[in-house]
Design a protein around this motif. Structure first.
Motif, PDB file in Angstrom:
ATOM      1  N   ASP A 134       0.878  -1.313   0.125  1.00  0.00           N
ATOM      2  CA  ASP A 134       0.091  -0.321  -0.167  1.00  0.00           C
ATOM      3  C   ASP A 134       1.164   0.998  -0.163  1.00  0.00           C
ATOM      4  OD1 ASP A 134       0.830   0.451   2.686  1.00  0.00           O
ATOM      5  OD2 ASP A 134      -1.341  -0.285   3.362  1.00  0.00           O
ATOM      6  N   GLU A 135       0.264   2.546  -0.231  1.00  0.00           N
ATOM      7  CA  GLU A 135       0.691   3.523   0.239  1.00  0.00           C
ATOM      8  C   GLU A 135       2.104   4.229   0.621  1.00  0.00           C
ATOM      9  OE1 GLU A 135      -2.550   2.988  -0.149  1.00  0.00           O
ATOM     10  OE2 GLU A 135      -3.244   4.103  -2.023  1.00  0.00           O
ATOM     11  N   ARG A 136       2.009   3.716   2.187  1.00  0.00           N
ATOM     12  CA  ARG A 136       2.970   3.711   3.331  1.00  0.00           C
ATOM     13  C   ARG A 136       4.564   3.227   2.386  1.00  0.00           C
ATOM     14  NH1 ARG A 136       0.831  -0.092   8.394  1.00  0.00           N
ATOM     15  NH2 ARG A 136      -1.460  -0.260   6.205  1.00  0.00           N
ATOM     16  N   PHE A 137       4.254   2.337   1.816  1.00  0.00           N
ATOM     17  CA  PHE A 137       5.376   1.970   1.364  1.00  0.00           C
ATOM     18  C   PHE A 137       6.108   2.344   0.265  1.00  0.00           C
ATOM     19  CE2 PHE A 137       4.139  -1.513   3.967  1.00  0.00           C
ATOM     20  CZ  PHE A 137       4.400  -1.840   4.524  1.00  0.00           C
ATOM     21  N   ALA A 138       5.531   3.102  -0.375  1.00  0.00           N
ATOM     22  CA  ALA A 138       5.980   4.176  -2.031  1.00  0.00           C
ATOM     23  C   ALA A 138       7.747   4.216  -1.742  1.00  0.00           C
ATOM     24  CB  ALA A 138       5.516   5.426  -2.198  1.00  0.00           C
ATOM     25  N   HIS A 139       7.946   4.295  -0.647  1.00  0.00           N
ATOM     26  CA  HIS A 139       9.185   4.708  -1.164  1.00  0.00           C
ATOM     27  C   HIS A 139      10.513   4.000   0.130  1.00  0.00           C
ATOM     28  CE1 HIS A 139       8.653   8.052  -3.346  1.00  0.00           C
ATOM     29  NE2 HIS A 139       7.968   8.537  -1.972  1.00  0.00           N
ATOM     30  N   ASP A 140      10.089   2.688   0.367  1.00  0.00           N
ATOM     31  CA  ASP A 140      10.783   1.733   1.744  1.00  0.00           C
ATOM     32  C   ASP A 140      10.105   0.152   0.393  1.00  0.00           C
ATOM     33  OD1 ASP A 140      11.342   0.543   3.545  1.00  0.00           O
ATOM     34  OD2 ASP A 140       9.728   1.178   5.021  1.00  0.00           O
ATOM     35  N   VAL A 141      11.654  -0.700   0.872  1.00  0.00           N
ATOM     36  CA  VAL A 141      11.770  -1.254   0.428  1.00  0.00           C
ATOM     37  C   VAL A 141      12.078  -2.030   1.231  1.00  0.00           C
ATOM     38  CG1 VAL A 141      12.120  -0.516  -2.074  1.00  0.00           C
ATOM     39  CG2 VAL A 141      14.362  -0.936  -0.347  1.00  0.00           C
ATOM     40  N   THR A 142      11.899  -1.840   2.073  1.00  0.00           N
ATOM     41  CA  THR A 142      12.310  -3.148   3.707  1.00  0.00           C
ATOM     42  C   THR A 142      11.701  -3.734   3.452  1.00  0.00           C
ATOM     43  OG1 THR A 142      12.308  -1.397   4.913  1.00  0.00           O
ATOM     44  CG2 THR A 142      11.916  -3.007   6.030  1.00  0.00           C
ATOM     45  N   PRO A 143      10.213  -4.301   3.293  1.00  0.00           N
ATOM     46  CA  PRO A 143       9.441  -5.494   3.313  1.00  0.00           C
ATOM     47  C   PRO A 143       9.972  -6.638   2.027  1.00  0.00           C
ATOM     48  CG  PRO A 143       7.568  -3.772   2.984  1.00  0.00           C
ATOM     49  CD  PRO A 143       9.079  -3.055   3.231  1.00  0.00           C
ATOM     50  N   LEU A 144      10.397  -5.881   1.077  1.00  0.00           N
ATOM     51  CA  LEU A 144      11.266  -7.090  -0.390  1.00  0.00           C
ATOM     52  C   LEU A 144      12.781  -7.444   0.549  1.00  0.00           C
ATOM     53  CD1 LEU A 144      11.548  -4.879  -3.634  1.00  0.00           C
ATOM     54  CD2 LEU A 144       9.920  -7.000  -2.900  1.00  0.00           C
ATOM     55  N   ALA A 145      13.393  -6.446   1.421  1.00  0.00           N
ATOM     56  CA  ALA A 145      15.003  -7.636   2.151  1.00  0.00           C
ATOM     57  C   ALA A 145      14.032  -7.982   2.671  1.00  0.00           C
ATOM     58  CB  ALA A 145      15.121  -6.168   2.706  1.00  0.00           C
ATOM     59  N   GLU A 146      12.914  -8.294   3.312  1.00  0.00           N
ATOM     60  CA  GLU A 146      13.049  -9.452   4.312  1.00  0.00           C
ATOM     61  C   GLU A 146      11.960 -10.755   3.427  1.00  0.00           C
ATOM     62  OE1 GLU A 146       9.944  -7.984   8.015  1.00  0.00           O
ATOM     63  OE2 GLU A 146      10.467  -6.231   7.165  1.00  0.00           O
ATOM     64  N   LEU A 147      11.644 -10.391   2.838  1.00  0.00           N
ATOM     65  CA  LEU A 147      10.985 -11.723   2.203  1.00  0.00           C
ATOM     66  C   LEU A 147      11.972 -11.792   0.250  1.00  0.00           C
ATOM     67  CD1 LEU A 147       7.921 -10.068   0.652  1.00  0.00           C
ATOM     68  CD2 LEU A 147       8.096 -11.901   2.286  1.00  0.00           C
ATOM     69  N   ALA A 148      13.629 -11.636   0.131  1.00  0.00           N
ATOM     70  CA  ALA A 148      14.493 -11.697  -0.413  1.00  0.00           C
ATOM     71  C   ALA A 148      14.803 -13.079   0.113  1.00  0.00           C
ATOM     72  CB  ALA A 148      15.738 -10.835  -0.677  1.00  0.00           C
ATOM     73  N   ALA A 149      14.616 -13.094   1.324  1.00  0.00           N
ATOM     74  CA  ALA A 149      15.651 -15.172   1.349  1.00  0.00           C
ATOM     75  C   ALA A 149      15.037 -15.992   1.599  1.00  0.00           C
ATOM     76  CB  ALA A 149      16.468 -14.421   2.869  1.00  0.00           C
ATOM     77  N   PRO A 150      13.579 -15.803   1.682  1.00  0.00           N
ATOM     78  CA  PRO A 150      12.768 -17.115   1.438  1.00  0.00           C
ATOM     79  C   PRO A 150      13.459 -16.708  -0.258  1.00  0.00           C
ATOM     80  CG  PRO A 150      12.062 -15.770   2.454  1.00  0.00           C
ATOM     81  CD  PRO A 150      13.209 -14.759   2.767  1.00  0.00           C
ATOM     82  N   VAL A 151      12.698 -15.941  -0.987  1.00  0.00           N
ATOM     83  CA  VAL A 151      12.497 -16.406  -2.376  1.00  0.00           C
ATOM     84  C   VAL A 151      14.020 -16.652  -3.112  1.00  0.00           C
ATOM     85  CG1 VAL A 151      12.329 -15.052  -4.416  1.00  0.00           C
ATOM     86  CG2 VAL A 151      10.892 -13.956  -3.296  1.00  0.00           C
ATOM     87  N   ARG A 152      14.911 -16.197  -2.802  1.00  0.00           N
ATOM     88  CA  ARG A 152      16.204 -16.607  -2.469  1.00  0.00           C
ATOM     89  C   ARG A 152      16.147 -17.988  -2.625  1.00  0.00           C
ATOM     90  NH1 ARG A 152      19.134 -12.624   0.236  1.00  0.00           N
ATOM     91  NH2 ARG A 152      20.220 -15.058   1.319  1.00  0.00           N
ATOM     92  N   LYS A 153      16.549 -18.664  -0.691  1.00  0.00           N
ATOM     93  CA  LYS A 153      16.110 -20.372  -1.437  1.00  0.00           C
ATOM     94  C   LYS A 153      15.316 -21.148  -1.418  1.00  0.00           C
ATOM     95  CE  LYS A 153      15.575 -22.499   3.164  1.00  0.00           C
ATOM     96  NZ  LYS A 153      15.408 -23.148   4.315  1.00  0.00           N
ATOM     97  N   THR A 154      14.194 -20.823  -2.568  1.00  0.00           N
ATOM     98  CA  THR A 154      13.330 -21.686  -2.781  1.00  0.00           C
ATOM     99  C   THR A 154      12.731 -21.030  -4.103  1.00  0.00           C
ATOM    100  OG1 THR A 154      11.663 -19.679  -1.827  1.00  0.00           O
ATOM    101  CG2 THR A 154      11.886 -21.356  -0.608  1.00  0.00           C
ATOM    102  N   VAL A 155      13.397 -20.454  -5.154  1.00  0.00           N
ATOM    103  CA  VAL A 155      13.115 -20.245  -6.326  1.00  0.00           C
ATOM    104  C   VAL A 155      14.231 -19.720  -7.044  1.00  0.00           C
ATOM    105  CG1 VAL A 155      11.836 -18.568  -8.144  1.00  0.00           C
ATOM    106  CG2 VAL A 155      10.174 -19.213  -6.190  1.00  0.00           C
TER     107      VAL A 155
END
Length: 159
Positions: A134-155
């Motif tokens: 949502d809009e509160r993350f318009a300039h914040d990629v923190t969630p992507l950094a937190e999801l990166a490890a699972p994506v790297r590990k499994t995809v």
């Protein structure tokens, strides 16, 4: 004992397809629902592995999965962050001017859909993972950094 799943799809994928079909016939809160992707079986297997690795919280928001329930979708903060795995390749990826970001070893294409926050789609992976915020993350990629490890590990990377 024989399996009666169509085309040899994993049970979770067959169930997701049935849930999606049922969801199309029911009335539900549009804000709390997402379209469940329907990737090929090999890509769905990566998504099922990813589902098992996703965190309970992202950016301080508790896990709150969208409807219909599926191993191909996840959410945090009542729709503030929504992940869909196995989405089709976005047309925008063909645009040489498409914007991209890198977060903890995973590359993402950035889009700014009208009327909402950013949408990111993983690039150079065996299946596409989409994260909308949502809009509160318009300039914040923190969630992507937190999801990166699972994506790297499994995809796995496609290159």
């Amino acid at each position: 004992m024989s399996s009666h799943r169509p085309f040899g799809l994993p049970a979770a994928v067959s169930a997701a397809v049935l849930l999606l079909a049922a969801a199309g016939c029911s009335s539900s809160d549009a804000a709390a629902s997402v379209v469940v992707p329907s990737p090929p079986a090999a890509e769905a297997a990566f998504c099922q592995a990813l589902a098992k690795e996703l965190p309970d919280t992202v950016a301080g928001l508790e896990r709150s999965d969208p409807e219909p329930g599926s191993e191909l979708t996840a959410g945090w903060g009542d729709g503030a962050i929504v992940l869909r795995c196995g989405v089709p390749r976005p047309e925008k990826m063909s645009d040489p001017k498409a914007q991209g970001v890198e977060a903890d070893g995973v590359n993402w294409m950035l889009e700014h859909p009208e009327g909402g926050g950013p949408r990111f789609t993983s690039t150079y992976r065996k299946t596409y993972v989409e994260v909308t915020m949502d809009e509160r993350f318009a300039h914040d990629v923190t969630p992507l950094a937190e999801l990166a490890a699972p994506v790297r590990k499994t995809v796995p990377p496609s290159l």
